[in-house]
Design a protein around this motif. Structure first.
Motif, short mmCIF file in Angstrom:
data_model
loop_
_atom_site.label_atom_id
_atom_site.label_comp_id
_atom_site.label_asym_id
_atom_site.label_seq_id
_atom_site.Cartn_x
_atom_site.Cartn_y
_atom_site.Cartn_z
N ASP A 157 2.25 -15.51 -5.94
CA ASP A 157 1.06 -14.81 -6.41
C ASP A 157 0.42 -14.10 -5.22
O ASP A 157 -0.40 -14.69 -4.50
N THR A 158 0.78 -12.86 -5.01
CA THR A 158 0.34 -12.13 -3.82
C THR A 158 -1.18 -11.99 -3.75
O THR A 158 -1.75 -12.01 -2.66
N LYS A 159 -1.84 -11.90 -4.89
CA LYS A 159 -3.30 -11.76 -4.88
C LYS A 159 -3.99 -13.01 -4.34
O LYS A 159 -5.07 -12.92 -3.76
N ALA A 160 -3.35 -14.16 -4.48
CA ALA A 160 -3.94 -15.41 -4.01
C ALA A 160 -3.98 -15.48 -2.48
O ALA A 160 -4.70 -16.31 -1.93
N LEU A 187 -4.44 -12.61 -0.40
CA LEU A 187 -5.09 -11.45 0.21
C LEU A 187 -6.10 -11.89 1.26
O LEU A 187 -6.72 -12.93 1.11
N PRO A 188 -6.25 -11.18 2.35
CA PRO A 188 -5.70 -9.85 2.62
C PRO A 188 -4.27 -9.85 3.16
O PRO A 188 -3.70 -8.79 3.41
N ASP A 189 -3.67 -11.03 3.37
CA ASP A 189 -2.28 -11.07 3.79
C ASP A 189 -1.41 -10.42 2.72
O ASP A 189 -1.71 -10.52 1.53
N ALA A 190 -0.34 -9.78 3.15
CA ALA A 190 0.55 -9.10 2.21
C ALA A 190 1.95 -9.02 2.79
O ALA A 190 2.14 -9.11 4.00
N ARG A 221 6.03 -7.03 2.11
CA ARG A 221 6.89 -6.06 1.42
C ARG A 221 8.31 -6.31 1.89
O ARG A 221 8.54 -6.68 3.04
#
Length: 182
Positions: free
Chosen positions: A121-124, A126-129, A131
């Motif tokens: 769950d990338t939103k959990a 944030l701000p880390d991300a 690709r």
């Protein structure tokens, strides 16, 4: 024709485990017939020139030489300078605006299907991300990798099953590009 490569050794000289002195690593690479051998830092980064056009065979040879010389196995990824330059050029984050400790590249031994990371769950985080790229995962961790919960989630053995992975901060990636002349 000589190609410049970078060897990325996984998990050496960390916490006193798997000690591989860089002078000995340079000597091993030279004994394997490679030229222009140099190392970067004490964390398993080496560049060298070779007439081989098979990075996987070069990695296998280096793994065997390390195991024979030191008595333990070390996973090695070998990439051309051109590949590393392409990784830098394809970075999806504003690398020039970030500190080197905020951006990392995790290199994989082979292609990685995005489905492998679909459960995160990338939103959990944030701000880390993160690709995915060509055999690489780009990680943006504004507070550094040591404080990143996303980095921790991405390193879980279940996610990396069947693939070797080793990470480098962005300063190291750029230094290896420069050292290979790419």
């Amino acid at each position: 024709m000589t190609t410049m490569y970078a060897a990325l050794l996984r998990g050496i000289n960390v916490g006193g485990n798997k000690k591989v002195p860089m002078a000995e690593l340079r000597a091993l690479l030279t004994e394997l017939g490679h030229g222009s051998v140099r190392t970067y830092l004490n964390s398993g980064n080496a560049v060298f020139g070779s007439d081989s056009d098979d990075p996987d065979a070069l990695a296998d040879d280096l793994e065997r030489a390390i195991e024979k010389h030191f008595g333990f196995r070390v996973a090695c990824l070998v990439r051309t300078g051109a590949y590393l330059k392409a990784v830098v050029d394809a970075c999806p984050f504003p690398a020039d605006e970030l500190e080197g400790k905020q951006l990392h590249a995790t290199f994989f031994s082979g292609p990685v299907d995005p489905e492998r990371f679909a459960g995160i769950d990338t939103k959990a985080f944030l701000p880390d991300a993160f690709r995915l790229g060509d055999r690489v995962l780009y990680l943006y961790a504004p507070d550094g990798i040591g404080r990143s919960k996303l980095a921790e989630a991405l390193a879980k053995p279940a996610l990396l099953k069947g693939v070797e992975a080793t990470a480098r901060n962005w300063n190291t990636v750029k230094a290896l590009v420069e050292m290979t002349g790419a």
